[in-house]
Design a protein around this motif. Sequence first.
Motif, PDB file in Angstrom:
ATOM      1  N   ASP A 285      29.797  41.629 -33.833  1.00 46.79           N
ATOM      2  CA  ASP A 285      28.712  40.833 -34.408  1.00 46.79           C
ATOM      3  C   ASP A 285      28.401  39.624 -33.540  1.00 46.79           C
ATOM      4  OD1 ASP A 285      31.291  39.834 -35.047  1.00 46.79           O
ATOM      5  OD2 ASP A 285      30.482  38.626 -36.682  1.00 46.79           O
ATOM      6  N   LYS A 286      29.342  39.244 -32.680  1.00 45.41           N
ATOM      7  CA  LYS A 286      29.239  38.061 -31.822  1.00 45.41           C
ATOM      8  C   LYS A 286      30.243  38.230 -30.687  1.00 45.41           C
ATOM      9  CE  LYS A 286      32.616  35.327 -34.467  1.00 45.41           C
ATOM     10  NZ  LYS A 286      33.148  36.472 -35.233  1.00 45.41           N
ATOM     11  N   ASN A 287      30.548  37.131 -29.991  1.00 46.97           N
ATOM     12  CA  ASN A 287      31.633  37.047 -29.000  1.00 46.97           C
ATOM     13  C   ASN A 287      31.362  37.727 -27.670  1.00 46.97           C
ATOM     14  OD1 ASN A 287      33.505  35.234 -29.811  1.00 46.97           O
ATOM     15  ND2 ASN A 287      34.852  36.691 -30.822  1.00 46.97           N
ATOM     16  N   ILE A 288      30.102  38.003 -27.337  1.00 50.29           N
ATOM     17  CA  ILE A 288      29.759  38.388 -25.975  1.00 50.29           C
ATOM     18  C   ILE A 288      29.235  37.141 -25.259  1.00 50.29           C
ATOM     19  CG2 ILE A 288      28.164  39.712 -24.524  1.00 50.29           C
ATOM     20  CD1 ILE A 288      28.363  41.981 -26.503  1.00 50.29           C
ATOM     21  N   TYR A 289      29.723  36.915 -24.063  1.00 50.65           N
ATOM     22  CA  TYR A 289      29.234  35.843 -23.199  1.00 50.65           C
ATOM     23  C   TYR A 289      28.401  36.485 -22.098  1.00 50.65           C
ATOM     24  CZ  TYR A 289      32.211  32.199 -25.223  1.00 50.65           C
ATOM     25  OH  TYR A 289      32.776  31.278 -26.073  1.00 50.65           O
ATOM     26  N   SER A 290      27.252  35.886 -21.802  1.00 46.42           N
ATOM     27  CA  SER A 290      26.384  36.468 -20.783  1.00 46.42           C
ATOM     28  C   SER A 290      25.456  35.400 -20.218  1.00 46.42           C
ATOM     29  CB  SER A 290      25.573  37.630 -21.380  1.00 46.42           C
ATOM     30  OG  SER A 290      24.911  38.362 -20.365  1.00 46.42           O
ATOM     31  N   THR A 291      24.556  35.828 -19.339  1.00 49.61           N
ATOM     32  CA  THR A 291      23.559  34.953 -18.714  1.00 49.61           C
ATOM     33  C   THR A 291      22.179  35.585 -18.887  1.00 49.61           C
ATOM     34  OG1 THR A 291      23.610  36.066 -16.571  1.00 49.61           O
ATOM     35  CG2 THR A 291      25.261  34.338 -16.950  1.00 49.61           C
ATOM     36  N   PRO A 292      21.114  34.801 -18.788  1.00 46.65           N
ATOM     37  CA  PRO A 292      19.772  35.394 -18.861  1.00 46.65           C
ATOM     38  C   PRO A 292      19.530  36.473 -17.812  1.00 46.65           C
ATOM     39  CG  PRO A 292      19.624  33.044 -19.228  1.00 46.65           C
ATOM     40  CD  PRO A 292      21.049  33.323 -18.824  1.00 46.65           C
ATOM     41  N   ARG A 293      20.047  36.277 -16.592  1.00 44.03           N
ATOM     42  CA  ARG A 293      19.830  37.284 -15.546  1.00 44.03           C
ATOM     43  C   ARG A 293      20.535  38.601 -15.873  1.00 44.03           C
ATOM     44  NH1 ARG A 293      19.252  35.086  -9.405  1.00 44.03           N
ATOM     45  NH2 ARG A 293      17.563  33.603  -9.784  1.00 44.03           N
ATOM     46  N   ASP A 294      21.738  38.506 -16.418  1.00 43.85           N
ATOM     47  CA  ASP A 294      22.432  39.729 -16.820  1.00 43.85           C
ATOM     48  C   ASP A 294      21.715  40.404 -17.985  1.00 43.85           C
ATOM     49  OD1 ASP A 294      24.344  39.568 -14.883  1.00 43.85           O
ATOM     50  OD2 ASP A 294      26.043  39.301 -16.235  1.00 43.85           O
ATOM     51  N   LEU A 295      21.253  39.611 -18.946  1.00 47.55           N
ATOM     52  CA  LEU A 295      20.565  40.188 -20.096  1.00 47.55           C
ATOM     53  C   LEU A 295      19.211  40.786 -19.707  1.00 47.55           C
ATOM     54  CD1 LEU A 295      21.436  37.545 -22.842  1.00 47.55           C
ATOM     55  CD2 LEU A 295      22.312  39.886 -22.639  1.00 47.55           C
ATOM     56  N   LEU A 296      18.622  40.288 -18.634  1.00 46.22           N
ATOM     57  CA  LEU A 296      17.404  40.913 -18.111  1.00 46.22           C
ATOM     58  C   LEU A 296      17.709  42.322 -17.609  1.00 46.22           C
ATOM     59  CD1 LEU A 296      14.448  40.930 -17.210  1.00 46.22           C
ATOM     60  CD2 LEU A 296      15.164  39.732 -15.121  1.00 46.22           C
ATOM     61  N   LYS A 297      18.813  42.488 -16.895  1.00 48.43           N
ATOM     62  CA  LYS A 297      19.217  43.818 -16.432  1.00 48.43           C
ATOM     63  C   LYS A 297      19.403  44.757 -17.624  1.00 48.43           C
ATOM     64  CE  LYS A 297      21.743  42.028 -12.399  1.00 48.43           C
ATOM     65  NZ  LYS A 297      23.095  41.856 -11.781  1.00 48.43           N
ATOM     66  N   PHE A 298      20.033  44.237 -18.666  1.00 45.25           N
ATOM     67  CA  PHE A 298      20.253  45.019 -19.880  1.00 45.25           C
ATOM     68  C   PHE A 298      18.924  45.407 -20.526  1.00 45.25           C
ATOM     69  CE2 PHE A 298      20.394  44.631 -24.551  1.00 45.25           C
ATOM     70  CZ  PHE A 298      21.172  45.742 -24.862  1.00 45.25           C
ATOM     71  N   ASP A 299      18.021  44.447 -20.633  1.00 46.87           N
ATOM     72  CA  ASP A 299      16.736  44.711 -21.284  1.00 46.87           C
ATOM     73  C   ASP A 299      15.924  45.756 -20.525  1.00 46.87           C
ATOM     74  OD1 ASP A 299      14.643  44.029 -23.294  1.00 46.87           O
ATOM     75  OD2 ASP A 299      13.560  43.382 -21.503  1.00 46.87           O
ATOM     76  N   LEU A 300      15.911  45.670 -19.201  1.00 49.26           N
ATOM     77  CA  LEU A 300      15.169  46.643 -18.406  1.00 49.26           C
ATOM     78  C   LEU A 300      15.720  48.052 -18.618  1.00 49.26           C
ATOM     79  CD1 LEU A 300      14.797  44.617 -15.084  1.00 49.26           C
ATOM     80  CD2 LEU A 300      12.962  45.200 -16.691  1.00 49.26           C
ATOM     81  N   ALA A 301      17.042  48.170 -18.683  1.00 49.68           N
ATOM     82  CA  ALA A 301      17.659  49.482 -18.896  1.00 49.68           C
ATOM     83  C   ALA A 301      17.398  49.982 -20.311  1.00 49.68           C
ATOM     84  CB  ALA A 301      19.161  49.400 -18.631  1.00 49.68           C
ATOM     85  N   ARG A 302      17.455  49.083 -21.271  1.00 46.67           N
ATOM     86  CA  ARG A 302      17.280  49.475 -22.675  1.00 46.67           C
ATOM     87  C   ARG A 302      15.855  49.910 -22.976  1.00 46.67           C
ATOM     88  NH1 ARG A 302      16.723  47.533 -28.120  1.00 46.67           N
ATOM     89  NH2 ARG A 302      18.452  48.219 -29.439  1.00 46.67           N
ATOM     90  N   ASN A 303      14.914  49.358 -22.247  1.00 49.06           N
ATOM     91  CA  ASN A 303      13.517  49.689 -22.493  1.00 49.06           C
ATOM     92  C   ASN A 303      12.961  50.716 -21.516  1.00 49.06           C
ATOM     93  OD1 ASN A 303      12.639  47.916 -24.802  1.00 49.06           O
ATOM     94  ND2 ASN A 303      13.497  46.361 -23.452  1.00 49.06           N
ATOM     95  N   ALA A 304      13.815  51.265 -20.674  1.00 48.99           N
ATOM     96  CA  ALA A 304      13.380  52.357 -19.805  1.00 48.99           C
ATOM     97  C   ALA A 304      13.083  53.587 -20.654  1.00 48.99           C
ATOM     98  CB  ALA A 304      14.468  52.669 -18.780  1.00 48.99           C
ATOM     99  N   PRO A 305      12.058  54.372 -20.297  1.00 45.37           N
ATOM    100  CA  PRO A 305      11.692  55.544 -21.106  1.00 45.37           C
ATOM    101  C   PRO A 305      12.787  56.596 -21.183  1.00 45.37           C
ATOM    102  CG  PRO A 305      10.447  55.478 -19.039  1.00 45.37           C
ATOM    103  CD  PRO A 305      11.156  54.178 -19.167  1.00 45.37           C
ATOM    104  N   THR A 306      13.750  56.543 -20.281  1.00 53.10           N
ATOM    105  CA  THR A 306      14.840  57.527 -20.288  1.00 53.10           C
ATOM    106  C   THR A 306      15.991  57.114 -21.199  1.00 53.10           C
ATOM    107  OG1 THR A 306      15.724  56.440 -18.307  1.00 53.10           O
ATOM    108  CG2 THR A 306      14.340  58.397 -17.979  1.00 53.10           C
ATOM    109  N   PHE A 307      15.935  55.915 -21.764  1.00 53.92           N
ATOM    110  CA  PHE A 307      17.004  55.468 -22.655  1.00 53.92           C
ATOM    111  C   PHE A 307      16.754  56.022 -24.054  1.00 53.92           C
ATOM    112  CE2 PHE A 307      18.712  52.238 -25.678  1.00 53.92           C
ATOM    113  CZ  PHE A 307      20.055  52.490 -25.440  1.00 53.92           C
ATOM    114  N   LEU A 308      17.605  56.899 -24.491  1.00 48.08           N
ATOM    115  CA  LEU A 308      17.566  57.562 -25.799  1.00 48.08           C
ATOM    116  C   LEU A 308      16.489  58.647 -25.850  1.00 48.08           C
ATOM    117  CD1 LEU A 308      17.908  54.527 -28.265  1.00 48.08           C
ATOM    118  CD2 LEU A 308      19.727  55.829 -27.142  1.00 48.08           C
ATOM    119  N   ASN A 309      16.747  59.640 -26.676  1.00 50.07           N
ATOM    120  CA  ASN A 309      15.733  60.669 -26.895  1.00 50.07           C
ATOM    121  C   ASN A 309      14.626  60.096 -27.765  1.00 50.07           C
ATOM    122  OD1 ASN A 309      16.015  61.592 -29.892  1.00 50.07           O
ATOM    123  ND2 ASN A 309      18.138  61.562 -29.159  1.00 50.07           N
ATOM    124  N   PRO A 310      13.402  60.618 -27.670  1.00 52.42           N
ATOM    125  CA  PRO A 310      12.250  60.017 -28.363  1.00 52.42           C
ATOM    126  C   PRO A 310      12.449  59.845 -29.867  1.00 52.42           C
ATOM    127  CG  PRO A 310      11.504  61.628 -26.767  1.00 52.42           C
ATOM    128  CD  PRO A 310      13.004  61.748 -26.810  1.00 52.42           C
TER     129      PRO A 310
END
Length: 404
Positions: A285-310
């Motif tokens: 629910d919490k306890n992840i430490y990160s940076t905006p640049r790292d979270l940008l990498k995460f966001d780009l991967a999460r919103n790629a059309p290949t992430f998850l089946n439709p």
Amino acid sequence: MTSKISFLYINLFLLIILFLACSNHKKTDGSDSNDYELSENSLPMMKPSNLDYPRLDANFINAKRASIDRFCQKYWKNEANNLSFLVAKNGEIIYERYQGIANRRKNISIEKDTPMHIASVSKVLTATAILLLIDNGKIDLDQKVNTILKGFPYPKITVKNLLSHRSGLRNYAYFTEDKGVWDRKKTLTNQDILNLFTQKNIKLESPTDTRFCYCNTNYAMLALVIEKITGLNYREAMQQMIFKPLGMNNTYVFDLEKDRKTATPSYKASNMELALDYLDAVYGDKNIYSTPRDLLKFDLARNAPTFLNPKLRSQVYQGYSNERKGTKNYGLGIRMVEWETGQKFYFHNGWWHGNTSSYIPLSKDNVTIIALSNKFNKNIYAFKKLAPLFGDYPFKLEAGEKEE
């Protein structure tokens, strides 16, 4: 005679193989199962986005940068207000701002690589790991949690109920304050929460799937699901499934014993450092430490059309908290605002101790807004007002915030 014996041995061998296969098959009938652990080569992992966006026009960048800077001058003019912030479009950072002190005792300033507690934005990452497991057939969205977690005493709760906050579970931060439930001089763990359900006969707050109730306990249980399915502790599972493959080198799950002296502390608005307490070992629910640049990498991967089946992807961004008419809603690990016009705005905020955070993926506009602070400041939640700079979002922009 020899051929008959050989035939019997072959059949016996095949029967043994069939028995082993059946005994390892995933159980979904409500009984406890201990046969889930994945081998290393079958662990699902996120993939970096390989989309080739066109480069942004210099005039576009300058105009947006000027508007964002005016916004920051309004809300974050005081350099003593700690902030770690970026805005990106097409994966290209168009504005960054790092200000304030990460650690007052050591006089360490906030830099682009300073990991900060992202509070409940951690839920988005926990949900993402669960979605990876679902997408790869390791568990089912509608699977009963008691088929995964031994001793989980609520037979109607599914993985989906946890993701969407419709389980009816009580918040562990509240029921552990009840008399005789927990000694708050002792550190609470995720497993302790699971054990307390039965040991202390913790009742549900409401019947399962009858109403939305945002509750940290849901994601503490999802972290245990990740551990059970992967055979790894949550820290290692998140490292292997998300952080490492995406190159999130400044992101980690907080370990109370290992990291308490080195992690970026948090502060009240008065600059008083906030002490850790008995709840600070619970994760998911919490306890992840990160940076905006790292979270940008995460966001780009999460919103790629290949992430998850439709089909699964569409379920993530569907609202599940609309018992009453309104604009606020919650999907599977993501908050949303749904206007009557059909417009949707996705985000997740966080607040833990003095840490505040805001994650805003404007997916249809290929824009990411991420803001973190380790000194309590509600202005972190005002960053949603930047959304109209990039798309049709009916948030009110104040004077000086409109685009040129």
